[in-house]
Write an enzyme that holds these catalytic residues in place. Structure first.
Site, PDB file in Angstrom:
ATOM      1  N   GLY A  91      31.196  45.476   5.653  1.00  9.90           N
ATOM      2  CA  GLY A  91      31.085  44.786   6.935  1.00  9.90           C
ATOM      3  C   GLY A  91      32.154  45.200   7.928  1.00  9.90           C
ATOM      4  N   HIS A 109      45.206  45.113  21.427  1.00 11.27           N
ATOM      5  CA  HIS A 109      44.697  46.198  20.600  1.00 11.27           C
ATOM      6  C   HIS A 109      43.863  45.610  19.456  1.00 11.27           C
ATOM      7  CE1 HIS A 109      44.579  49.637  17.863  1.00 11.27           C
ATOM      8  NE2 HIS A 109      44.900  50.391  18.922  1.00 11.27           N
ATOM      9  N   SER A 119      42.034  42.359   6.831  1.00 14.29           N
ATOM     10  CA  SER A 119      41.222  43.535   6.518  1.00 14.29           C
ATOM     11  C   SER A 119      39.767  43.090   6.565  1.00 14.29           C
ATOM     12  CB  SER A 119      41.569  44.074   5.128  1.00 14.29           C
ATOM     13  OG  SER A 119      40.569  44.965   4.660  1.00 14.29           O
ATOM     14  N   HIS A 168      -1.649  20.111 -18.503  1.00 17.92           N
ATOM     15  CA  HIS A 168      -2.439  21.335 -18.734  1.00 17.92           C
ATOM     16  C   HIS A 168      -3.621  21.445 -17.769  1.00 17.92           C
ATOM     17  CE1 HIS A 168      -0.414  22.175 -22.635  1.00 17.92           C
ATOM     18  NE2 HIS A 168      -0.374  20.847 -22.716  1.00 17.92           N
ATOM     19  N   SER A 298      -9.808  26.238  10.505  1.00 13.94           N
ATOM     20  CA  SER A 298     -10.633  27.429  10.353  1.00 13.94           C
ATOM     21  C   SER A 298     -11.167  27.885  11.695  1.00 13.94           C
ATOM     22  CB  SER A 298     -11.805  27.153   9.409  1.00 13.94           C
ATOM     23  OG  SER A 298     -12.691  28.257   9.358  1.00 13.94           O
ATOM     24  N   LYS A 304     -12.894  21.812   9.596  1.00 18.50           N
ATOM     25  CA  LYS A 304     -12.059  22.047   8.413  1.00 18.50           C
ATOM     26  C   LYS A 304     -10.586  21.843   8.765  1.00 18.50           C
ATOM     27  CE  LYS A 304     -11.794  25.315   4.548  1.00 18.50           C
ATOM     28  NZ  LYS A 304     -10.349  25.392   4.329  1.00 18.50           N
ATOM     29  N   VAL A 305      -9.865  21.156   7.885  1.00 19.69           N
ATOM     30  CA  VAL A 305      -8.433  20.910   8.075  1.00 19.69           C
ATOM     31  C   VAL A 305      -7.708  21.349   6.806  1.00 19.69           C
ATOM     32  CG1 VAL A 305      -6.644  19.197   8.514  1.00 19.69           C
ATOM     33  CG2 VAL A 305      -8.879  18.985   9.632  1.00 19.69           C
ATOM     34  N   GLU A 311       1.716  24.739   3.018  1.00 20.00           N
ATOM     35  CA  GLU A 311       1.658  26.198   2.912  1.00 20.00           C
ATOM     36  C   GLU A 311       2.867  26.853   3.571  1.00 20.00           C
ATOM     37  OE1 GLU A 311      -3.237  26.321   2.866  1.00 20.00           O
ATOM     38  OE2 GLU A 311      -2.137  26.930   4.663  1.00 20.00           O
TER      39      GLU A 311
END
Length: 441
Positions: A91, A109, A119, A168, A298, A304-305, A311
């Site tokens: 860096g 400077h 450093s 499951h 859509s 459509k919802v 997501e």
């Protein structure tokens, strides 16, 4: 529009620099050397860099440099920080970018005065730690608390609703919807504790080690004074690293924090997936939850919802898990006295913190807080479930209960109907055994 230039010099010769730029020759050289991604350090990192330079100037008795560095910390010159993330692994180019901008503002400077006692090798990891700690404390932990409280609120609201459990991906014994949400809230609570525990290593600052950890060219007492000033200004318990050779050669503390962030992303993935599955449908899925509609889902299917907030969160989790893989690889790239992947590590770590904070708040406010339950559907599944036969096993034995379950499945009838006919259990007792409220603890 034509750009005018001035000529500046560094130890390698002359460089053309835009006339209005505050940076100098070394920054201009880095711009030419690293035309890679267009990605730059975020505001949180630049603030930390400005804080370090300001506190160092105060320790060195240079108020004009301190004032210029404060302007950098406050974000008044962010446009001057132009070096790509994919640069020298220490860096150094970004450290010199800061030194040149501050030096130009203060008439000092960049190496001899702005960088005095420092450093790139100790400044950059210190800036990473400061930025990460401030972002976690100011943004991520409050966002995690907000999400935890939202989930706890739903756990209370949904406590009296009994639904079918699932293991499951198959029907299991009943559970309260509130119990399910209490588990989600606890996941967030534990993730928050893990993130908090990871901060102890982040609070150790490498500043004072200079090039290789020995502190060469740093005045006596410089590092403690600078770090105390940083702690005072941030209100966070920063301390000097216990061992400067570890603090500069290794980056495991950042890796550990990233691991806690990744673990939180894993927890959020479970929570978001469960909620969107429970809300699947609305007619042909599980449909136990009603997710708040926030936008049409859509471009071809009217009405459509979709579960877009969940997501969005899942994509954030994917990014954070990917960032953690990168950070882990970077942390393993230390060679002898220095890690040489620090800019990328810092960038990804800060991105993960920022993304998780924003997505947690968004998920809480735009999805969890608006959740509702379709009680009739949730409770209706319980009566239809074959797992209700579990409560009969202590009464008639596992094998006989299994036979009732198989017959109920084959005939399409409920466990209650078949058991009334073939179990030999008195109807009153059967009602007790099949009462869902007696099965949920």
């Amino acid at each position: 529009m034509s750009v005018s230039y001035r000529i500046e010099r560094d130890t390698m010769g002359e460089m053309r620099v835009p006339a209005e730029a505050l940076y100098g020759a070394q920054t201009a050289r880095a711009i030419e050397n690293f035309p890679i991604s267009g990605k730059r350090f975020p505001r949180s990192f630049l603030r930390a860099l400005g804080l370090i330079k300001s506190a160092a100037a105060k320790a060195n008795g240079r108020p004009e440099i301190e004032a210029a560095a404060e302007a950098v910390a406050e974000g008044r010159h962010d446009a001057e920080f132009v070096v790509d993330i994919f640069q020298t692994g220490s860096g150094t180019s970004t450290n010199m970018n800061a030194n040149e901008v501050i030096g130009h503002l203060a008439g000092a400077h960049p190496n001899d005065e702005v960088n005095r006692g420092q450093s790139s090798n100790d400044v950059i990891p210190t800036a990473m730690h400061i930025a990460a700690a401030e972002e976690v404390q100011a943004r991520l932990l409050p966002a995690m608390r907000q999400l935890q409280e939202s989930l706890e609120g739903k756990a209370q609201q949904f406590w009296d609703i009994i639904k079918i459990g699932r293991t499951h991906l198959q029907d299991a014994v009943p559970i309260r919807m509130g119990q399910e949400f209490s588990g989600y809230a606890r996941q967030v609570e534990l993730s928050r504790a893990r993130v908090e525990s990871a901060l102890s290593g982040i609070y150790e600052l490498p500043l004072g080690g200079t090039a290789v950890g020995t502190g060469l060219n740093a005045p006596r007492g410089f590092a403690p004074a600078v770090i105390a000033e940083i702690a005072r200004r941030t209100g966070l318990p920063f301390v000097e690293a216990a061992n400067h050779f570890e603090a500069q050669a290794a980056r495991e503390s950042a890796c550990f924090l990233s691991g806690a962030l990744r673990t939180y992303a894993v927890a959020l993935t479970k929570i978001a997936n469960d909620i969107r599955w429970l809300g699947s449908g609305p007619r042909c899925g599980l449909g136990e939850l009603k997710l708040p509609p926030v936008q049409p889902g859509s471009s071809i299917m009217p009405g459509k919802v979709n579960p877009v907030i969940a997501e969005s969160l899942l994509m954030v989790c994917a990014q954070v898990i990917g960032n953690d893989a990168t950070i882990t690889w970077c942390a393993a790239a230390g060679n002898f006295e220095l890690n040489v992947m620090m800019p990328l590590m810092a960038y990804d770590l800060l991105e993960s913190i920022e993304l998780l904070a924003a997505a947690s708040r968004n998920f809480a406010a735009k999805l969890v807080d608006g959740l509702e339950v379709d009680r009739a559907r949730a409770e209706g599944f319980v009566e239809q479930s074959l797992a209700m036969g579990t409560s009969l096993a202590p009464e008639i034995g596992y094998e006989k209960a299994a036979a009732l379950v198989k017959e109920a499945y084959a005939s399409g009838r409920t466990i209650r109907d078949v058991a009334l006919e073939k179990s030999g259990i008195r109807p009153e007792r059967l009602n007790e055994l099949l009462n869902p409220a007696s099965q949920v603890g």
